[in-house]
Write a protein that holds these residues in place. Sequence first.
Motif, mmCIF file in Angstrom:
data_model
loop_
_atom_site.group_PDB
_atom_site.id
_atom_site.type_symbol
_atom_site.label_atom_id
_atom_site.label_comp_id
_atom_site.label_asym_id
_atom_site.label_seq_id
_atom_site.Cartn_x
_atom_site.Cartn_y
_atom_site.Cartn_z
ATOM 1 N N ALA A 1 0.834 -1.202 0.000
ATOM 2 C CA ALA A 1 0.000 0.000 0.000
ATOM 3 C C ALA A 1 0.870 1.254 0.000
ATOM 4 O O ALA A 1 0.500 2.282 -0.577
ATOM 5 C CB ALA A 1 -0.926 -0.004 1.205
ATOM 6 N N GLN B 1 -0.847 -3.558 4.990
ATOM 7 C CA GLN B 1 -2.262 -3.503 5.362
ATOM 8 C C GLN B 1 -2.918 -4.880 5.346
ATOM 9 O O GLN B 1 -4.024 -5.073 4.847
ATOM 10 C CB GLN B 1 -3.008 -2.510 4.466
ATOM 11 C CG GLN B 1 -2.485 -1.090 4.624
ATOM 12 C CD GLN B 1 -3.278 -0.050 3.874
ATOM 13 O OE1 GLN B 1 -4.290 -0.347 3.247
ATOM 14 N NE2 GLN B 1 -2.826 1.200 3.936
ATOM 15 N N ASP C 1 -6.045 -5.115 -6.638
ATOM 16 C CA ASP C 1 -6.713 -3.883 -7.067
ATOM 17 C C ASP C 1 -5.720 -2.746 -7.277
ATOM 18 O O ASP C 1 -5.850 -1.963 -8.224
ATOM 19 C CB ASP C 1 -7.756 -3.454 -6.029
ATOM 20 C CG ASP C 1 -8.999 -4.320 -6.045
ATOM 21 O OD1 ASP C 1 -9.231 -5.013 -7.059
ATOM 22 O OD2 ASP C 1 -9.740 -4.322 -5.046
ATOM 23 N N ARG C 2 -4.731 -2.642 -6.393
ATOM 24 C CA ARG C 2 -3.812 -1.504 -6.513
ATOM 25 C C ARG C 2 -2.633 -1.777 -7.445
ATOM 26 O O ARG C 2 -1.853 -0.874 -7.736
ATOM 27 C CB ARG C 2 -3.302 -1.075 -5.127
ATOM 28 C CG ARG C 2 -2.490 -2.072 -4.366
ATOM 29 C CD ARG C 2 -2.029 -1.471 -3.026
ATOM 30 N NE ARG C 2 -1.366 -2.457 -2.197
ATOM 31 C CZ ARG C 2 -1.894 -3.008 -1.102
ATOM 32 N NH1 ARG C 2 -3.101 -2.660 -0.699
ATOM 33 N NH2 ARG C 2 -1.217 -3.888 -0.394
ATOM 34 N N PRO D 1 -0.732 -1.840 -10.767
ATOM 35 C CA PRO D 1 -0.975 -1.003 -11.952
ATOM 36 C C PRO D 1 -1.290 -1.844 -13.181
ATOM 37 O O PRO D 1 -0.947 -3.026 -13.258
ATOM 38 C CB PRO D 1 0.354 -0.256 -12.118
ATOM 39 C CG PRO D 1 1.376 -1.166 -11.522
ATOM 40 C CD PRO D 1 0.691 -1.854 -10.370
ATOM 41 N N LYS E 1 -7.163 -6.640 -2.351
ATOM 42 C CA LYS E 1 -6.823 -5.220 -2.466
ATOM 43 C C LYS E 1 -5.428 -5.027 -3.051
ATOM 44 O O LYS E 1 -5.167 -4.012 -3.712
ATOM 45 C CB LYS E 1 -6.949 -4.550 -1.104
ATOM 46 C CG LYS E 1 -8.395 -4.378 -0.648
ATOM 47 C CD LYS E 1 -8.488 -3.646 0.683
ATOM 48 C CE LYS E 1 -9.943 -3.422 1.073
ATOM 49 N NZ LYS E 1 -10.066 -2.720 2.380
ATOM 50 N N VAL E 2 -4.528 -5.978 -2.800
ATOM 51 C CA VAL E 2 -3.210 -5.906 -3.453
ATOM 52 C C VAL E 2 -3.393 -5.958 -4.964
ATOM 53 O O VAL E 2 -2.790 -5.180 -5.713
ATOM 54 C CB VAL E 2 -2.298 -7.049 -2.966
ATOM 55 C CG1 VAL E 2 -0.967 -7.014 -3.724
ATOM 56 C CG2 VAL E 2 -2.043 -6.957 -1.473
ATOM 57 N N GLU F 1 -12.501 -6.540 -14.080
ATOM 58 C CA GLU F 1 -12.388 -6.834 -12.662
ATOM 59 C C GLU F 1 -12.664 -8.331 -12.380
ATOM 60 O O GLU F 1 -13.308 -8.981 -13.184
ATOM 61 C CB GLU F 1 -13.389 -5.992 -11.876
ATOM 62 C CG GLU F 1 -13.198 -4.483 -12.049
ATOM 63 C CD GLU F 1 -12.058 -3.957 -11.191
ATOM 64 O OE1 GLU F 1 -11.759 -4.573 -10.151
ATOM 65 O OE2 GLU F 1 -11.463 -2.952 -11.553
#
Length: 243
Positions: A21, A35, A143-144, A146, A140-141, A120
């Motif tokens: 994060a 996180q 998702d972030r 690139p 979430k990893v 997604e």
Amino acid sequence: MNTDITSHTLYDVIDGTWPAAATHSCGCFTLRDGQGGGKRVSSATLNGDLVVADIAAAEKGMGAFNQQPIFQIREGDVELDSELAARGYDIVDPVTMYVIPAKDLATERPPRTAAIPAWEPLQIMKEIWAEGGMDLARLKVMDRAPMPKTGFVSRWQDKPAGASFLGLHNGIGMVHALEILPFQRRQGVARFLMQRAAFWTLENGGTHLSVICVTSNAAANRLYSSLGMTVVGQYHYRCKPTA
């Protein structure tokens, strides 16, 4: 195989396709705020020569993230490894890194439904990952991470079979979160997902496909070796035992 691809090349690919994060400099270390996303995104790594006094500062810094102190020991980190061992840190999860020219794996397209690109993530992908222990923090990893990136979902024999995630960094694709449902294992599903990842890498301008695997996972290591992938290097973690 391109000999320019070293273990340090793949360390950068890991960071680029499975990112923390946030990162922070702390003396000779890079600290990662994961996180809750696991060791890869929460471990400290050494930059350059070790300054022993910086270990305590790194421990304090990780504590500020509410993270257990954990260090990733990369190729050449012999002095750090010894220092942490002397401080009671145990070796955890040695990892082996593999790479192959994508064209060498993209020789035959798998059946269409055996590896369908999807981003997604579809709900079925999330359910497959959850069955393998992938929680929301790890999603979430993804998702972030690139772009370019994608997920793959597999159906085999008219039933859900598996899922994986693929990111591309500096021309090298890296597969993460490869999960096959137990009743669909040993039927070639993981091989199909890896082959499709190689095609996707080429289609998106990449040249090589890589993957990392816990060294103790004998079945996964056999798969990657059987695909003709080459071992580039290893790393492990050092963690203090919890009370």
